[in-house]
Design a protein around this motif. Structure first.
Motif, PDB file in Angstrom:
ATOM      1  N   GLY A 185       0.793  -1.226   0.000  1.00  0.00           N
ATOM      2  CA  GLY A 185       0.000   0.000   0.000  1.00  0.00           C
ATOM      3  C   GLY A 185       0.823   1.272   0.000  1.00  0.00           C
ATOM      4  O   GLY A 185       0.268   2.363   0.064  1.00  0.00           O
ATOM      5  N   HIS A 186       2.141   1.166  -0.048  1.00  0.00           N
ATOM      6  CA  HIS A 186       3.002   2.352  -0.089  1.00  0.00           C
ATOM      7  C   HIS A 186       3.131   2.829  -1.534  1.00  0.00           C
ATOM      8  O   HIS A 186       3.145   2.027  -2.464  1.00  0.00           O
ATOM      9  N   GLN A 187       3.249   4.133  -1.712  1.00  0.00           N
ATOM     10  CA  GLN A 187       3.438   4.694  -3.047  1.00  0.00           C
ATOM     11  C   GLN A 187       4.888   4.488  -3.474  1.00  0.00           C
ATOM     12  O   GLN A 187       5.820   4.784  -2.727  1.00  0.00           O
ATOM     13  N   LEU A 188       5.067   3.997  -4.669  1.00  0.00           N
ATOM     14  CA  LEU A 188       6.390   3.745  -5.214  1.00  0.00           C
ATOM     15  C   LEU A 188       6.558   4.596  -6.467  1.00  0.00           C
ATOM     16  O   LEU A 188       5.749   4.537  -7.387  1.00  0.00           O
ATOM     17  N   SER A 189       7.614   5.400  -6.491  1.00  0.00           N
ATOM     18  CA  SER A 189       7.893   6.239  -7.647  1.00  0.00           C
ATOM     19  C   SER A 189       8.710   5.426  -8.646  1.00  0.00           C
ATOM     20  O   SER A 189       9.747   4.857  -8.304  1.00  0.00           O
ATOM     21  N   ILE A 190       8.236   5.366  -9.880  1.00  0.00           N
ATOM     22  CA  ILE A 190       8.892   4.580 -10.923  1.00  0.00           C
ATOM     23  C   ILE A 190       9.285   5.514 -12.062  1.00  0.00           C
ATOM     24  O   ILE A 190       8.427   6.155 -12.667  1.00  0.00           O
ATOM     25  N   LYS A 191      10.576   5.572 -12.345  1.00  0.00           N
ATOM     26  CA  LYS A 191      11.090   6.414 -13.412  1.00  0.00           C
ATOM     27  C   LYS A 191      10.775   5.759 -14.758  1.00  0.00           C
ATOM     28  O   LYS A 191      10.905   4.553 -14.921  1.00  0.00           O
ATOM     29  N   LEU A 192      10.356   6.581 -15.714  1.00  0.00           N
ATOM     30  CA  LEU A 192       9.980   6.083 -17.038  1.00  0.00           C
ATOM     31  C   LEU A 192      10.759   6.802 -18.130  1.00  0.00           C
ATOM     32  O   LEU A 192      11.197   7.935 -17.955  1.00  0.00           O
ATOM     33  N   ASP A 193      10.883   6.124 -19.254  1.00  0.00           N
ATOM     34  CA  ASP A 193      11.438   6.733 -20.458  1.00  0.00           C
ATOM     35  C   ASP A 193      10.243   7.272 -21.238  1.00  0.00           C
ATOM     36  O   ASP A 193       9.391   6.502 -21.696  1.00  0.00           O
ATOM     37  N   ILE A 194      10.158   8.601 -21.406  1.00  0.00           N
ATOM     38  CA  ILE A 194       8.972   9.195 -22.037  1.00  0.00           C
ATOM     39  C   ILE A 194       8.834   8.822 -23.511  1.00  0.00           C
ATOM     40  O   ILE A 194       7.769   8.980 -24.089  1.00  0.00           O
ATOM     41  N   LYS A 195       9.906   8.311 -24.118  1.00  0.00           N
ATOM     42  CA  LYS A 195       9.847   7.912 -25.517  1.00  0.00           C
ATOM     43  C   LYS A 195       9.200   6.532 -25.696  1.00  0.00           C
ATOM     44  O   LYS A 195       8.947   6.115 -26.809  1.00  0.00           O
ATOM     45  N   LYS A 196       8.948   5.852 -24.582  1.00  0.00           N
ATOM     46  CA  LYS A 196       8.422   4.482 -24.642  1.00  0.00           C
ATOM     47  C   LYS A 196       7.055   4.402 -23.993  1.00  0.00           C
ATOM     48  O   LYS A 196       6.704   5.207 -23.127  1.00  0.00           O
ATOM     49  N   SER A 197       6.315   3.387 -24.401  1.00  0.00           N
ATOM     50  CA  SER A 197       4.999   3.142 -23.787  1.00  0.00           C
ATOM     51  C   SER A 197       5.211   2.544 -22.389  1.00  0.00           C
ATOM     52  O   SER A 197       6.321   2.160 -22.019  1.00  0.00           O
ATOM     53  N   ILE A 198       4.137   2.453 -21.645  1.00  0.00           N
ATOM     54  CA  ILE A 198       4.203   1.879 -20.300  1.00  0.00           C
ATOM     55  C   ILE A 198       4.660   0.414 -20.384  1.00  0.00           C
ATOM     56  O   ILE A 198       5.519  -0.027 -19.609  1.00  0.00           O
ATOM     57  N   ILE A 199       4.125  -0.331 -21.340  1.00  0.00           N
ATOM     58  CA  ILE A 199       4.508  -1.740 -21.497  1.00  0.00           C
ATOM     59  C   ILE A 199       5.986  -1.858 -21.872  1.00  0.00           C
ATOM     60  O   ILE A 199       6.703  -2.728 -21.360  1.00  0.00           O
ATOM     61  N   GLU A 200       6.461  -0.985 -22.748  1.00  0.00           N
ATOM     62  CA  GLU A 200       7.877  -1.003 -23.120  1.00  0.00           C
ATOM     63  C   GLU A 200       8.765  -0.668 -21.912  1.00  0.00           C
ATOM     64  O   GLU A 200       9.818  -1.276 -21.724  1.00  0.00           O
ATOM     65  N   ASN A 201       8.312   0.275 -21.086  1.00  0.00           N
ATOM     66  CA  ASN A 201       9.042   0.596 -19.865  1.00  0.00           C
ATOM     67  C   ASN A 201       9.059  -0.604 -18.927  1.00  0.00           C
ATOM     68  O   ASN A 201      10.087  -0.921 -18.321  1.00  0.00           O
ATOM     69  N   ALA A 202       7.927  -1.295 -18.818  1.00  0.00           N
ATOM     70  CA  ALA A 202       7.852  -2.489 -17.964  1.00  0.00           C
ATOM     71  C   ALA A 202       8.828  -3.551 -18.473  1.00  0.00           C
ATOM     72  O   ALA A 202       9.558  -4.170 -17.680  1.00  0.00           O
ATOM     73  N   GLU A 203       8.861  -3.743 -19.792  1.00  0.00           N
ATOM     74  CA  GLU A 203       9.775  -4.728 -20.382  1.00  0.00           C
ATOM     75  C   GLU A 203      11.233  -4.342 -20.113  1.00  0.00           C
ATOM     76  O   GLU A 203      12.074  -5.221 -19.875  1.00  0.00           O
ATOM     77  N   ASP A 204      11.523  -3.045 -20.141  1.00  0.00           N
ATOM     78  CA  ASP A 204      12.878  -2.586 -19.810  1.00  0.00           C
ATOM     79  C   ASP A 204      13.236  -2.950 -18.371  1.00  0.00           C
ATOM     80  O   ASP A 204      14.359  -3.379 -18.089  1.00  0.00           O
ATOM     81  N   TYR A 205      12.289  -2.755 -17.461  1.00  0.00           N
ATOM     82  CA  TYR A 205      12.541  -3.124 -16.058  1.00  0.00           C
ATOM     83  C   TYR A 205      12.771  -4.626 -15.928  1.00  0.00           C
ATOM     84  O   TYR A 205      13.665  -5.067 -15.200  1.00  0.00           O
ATOM     85  N   PHE A 206      12.003  -5.435 -16.639  1.00  0.00           N
ATOM     86  CA  PHE A 206      12.203  -6.889 -16.599  1.00  0.00           C
ATOM     87  C   PHE A 206      13.544  -7.284 -17.212  1.00  0.00           C
ATOM     88  O   PHE A 206      14.237  -8.170 -16.701  1.00  0.00           O
ATOM     89  N   HIS A 207      13.922  -6.610 -18.299  1.00  0.00           N
ATOM     90  CA  HIS A 207      15.216  -6.879 -18.928  1.00  0.00           C
ATOM     91  C   HIS A 207      16.350  -6.565 -17.950  1.00  0.00           C
ATOM     92  O   HIS A 207      17.291  -7.361 -17.783  1.00  0.00           O
ATOM     93  N   ARG A 208      16.267  -5.402 -17.308  1.00  0.00           N
ATOM     94  CA  ARG A 208      17.289  -5.016 -16.330  1.00  0.00           C
ATOM     95  C   ARG A 208      17.293  -5.970 -15.137  1.00  0.00           C
ATOM     96  O   ARG A 208      18.352  -6.279 -14.591  1.00  0.00           O
ATOM     97  N   TYR A 209      16.116  -6.447 -14.751  1.00  0.00           N
ATOM     98  CA  TYR A 209      15.999  -7.421 -13.659  1.00  0.00           C
ATOM     99  C   TYR A 209      16.771  -8.696 -14.009  1.00  0.00           C
ATOM    100  O   TYR A 209      17.582  -9.181 -13.220  1.00  0.00           O
ATOM    101  N   HIS A 210      16.517  -9.247 -15.198  1.00  0.00           N
ATOM    102  CA  HIS A 210      17.179 -10.488 -15.601  1.00  0.00           C
ATOM    103  C   HIS A 210      18.695 -10.296 -15.744  1.00  0.00           C
ATOM    104  O   HIS A 210      19.480 -11.154 -15.321  1.00  0.00           O
ATOM    105  N   LYS A 211      19.087  -9.173 -16.313  1.00  0.00           N
ATOM    106  CA  LYS A 211      20.511  -8.881 -16.488  1.00  0.00           C
ATOM    107  C   LYS A 211      21.198  -8.740 -15.124  1.00  0.00           C
ATOM    108  O   LYS A 211      22.284  -9.278 -14.903  1.00  0.00           O
TER     109      LYS A 211
END
Length: 139
Positions: free
Chosen positions: A69-95
């Motif tokens: 229930g805590h608010q979490l600030s998530i930095k985004l790349d404005i050139k990408k969609s929300i899904i593309e940003n999510a995929e970037d986070y998953f890519h960075r997670y795996h790496k």
């Protein structure tokens, strides 16, 4: 015949090897500390995918509630969609997860090597010509 120079050479070589391995352990430990938190990256990717339909437009960041229930600030790349940003986070997670496993493995190896080097140094007998010759060849 073993000379004082040979003994000094072996002792200096062992001390250098131990110093080098300790520095390696220090560097690997720092690398682990500086790797991004893998669970944090995964959480951000998951939250972005979960709330993707509720986020409109392109933003520099979004505030989303995490599972406690805590608010979490998530930095985004404005050139990408929300899904593309999510995929970037998953890519960075795996790496990051792979990198973390590699660093941990290298750290374990370095600690084992240090233990063996310290044992060799402690067991070194400068009065044993065969031991001096054997260590001189390997180090």
């Amino acid at each position: 015949m073993t000379t004082t120079t040979d003994v000094d050479l072996v002792q200096t070589g062992l001390a250098h090897l131990i110093h080098h391995t300790r520095k390696q352990i220090e560097s690997l430990t720092k690398a682990l500390d500086h790797l991004p938190g893998v669970s944090d990256l995964q959480l951000k990717g998951t939250l972005l995918k979960t709330y993707a339909s509720q986020i409109e437009g392109h933003h520099h960041f979004v505030e989303l509630p995490d599972y406690q229930g805590h608010q979490l600030s998530i930095k985004l790349d404005i050139k990408k969609s929300i899904i593309e940003n999510a995929e970037d986070y998953f890519h960075r997670y795996h790496k990051s997860k792979r990198g973390q496993a590699t660093v941990q493995q290298n750290l374990a190896t370095a600690k084992t090597e240090l233990y063996q080097q310290l044992a060799t140094q402690a067991a070194f007998d400068p009065n044993d010509p065969q031991a001096v010759a054997a260590l001189k060849q390997t180090h």
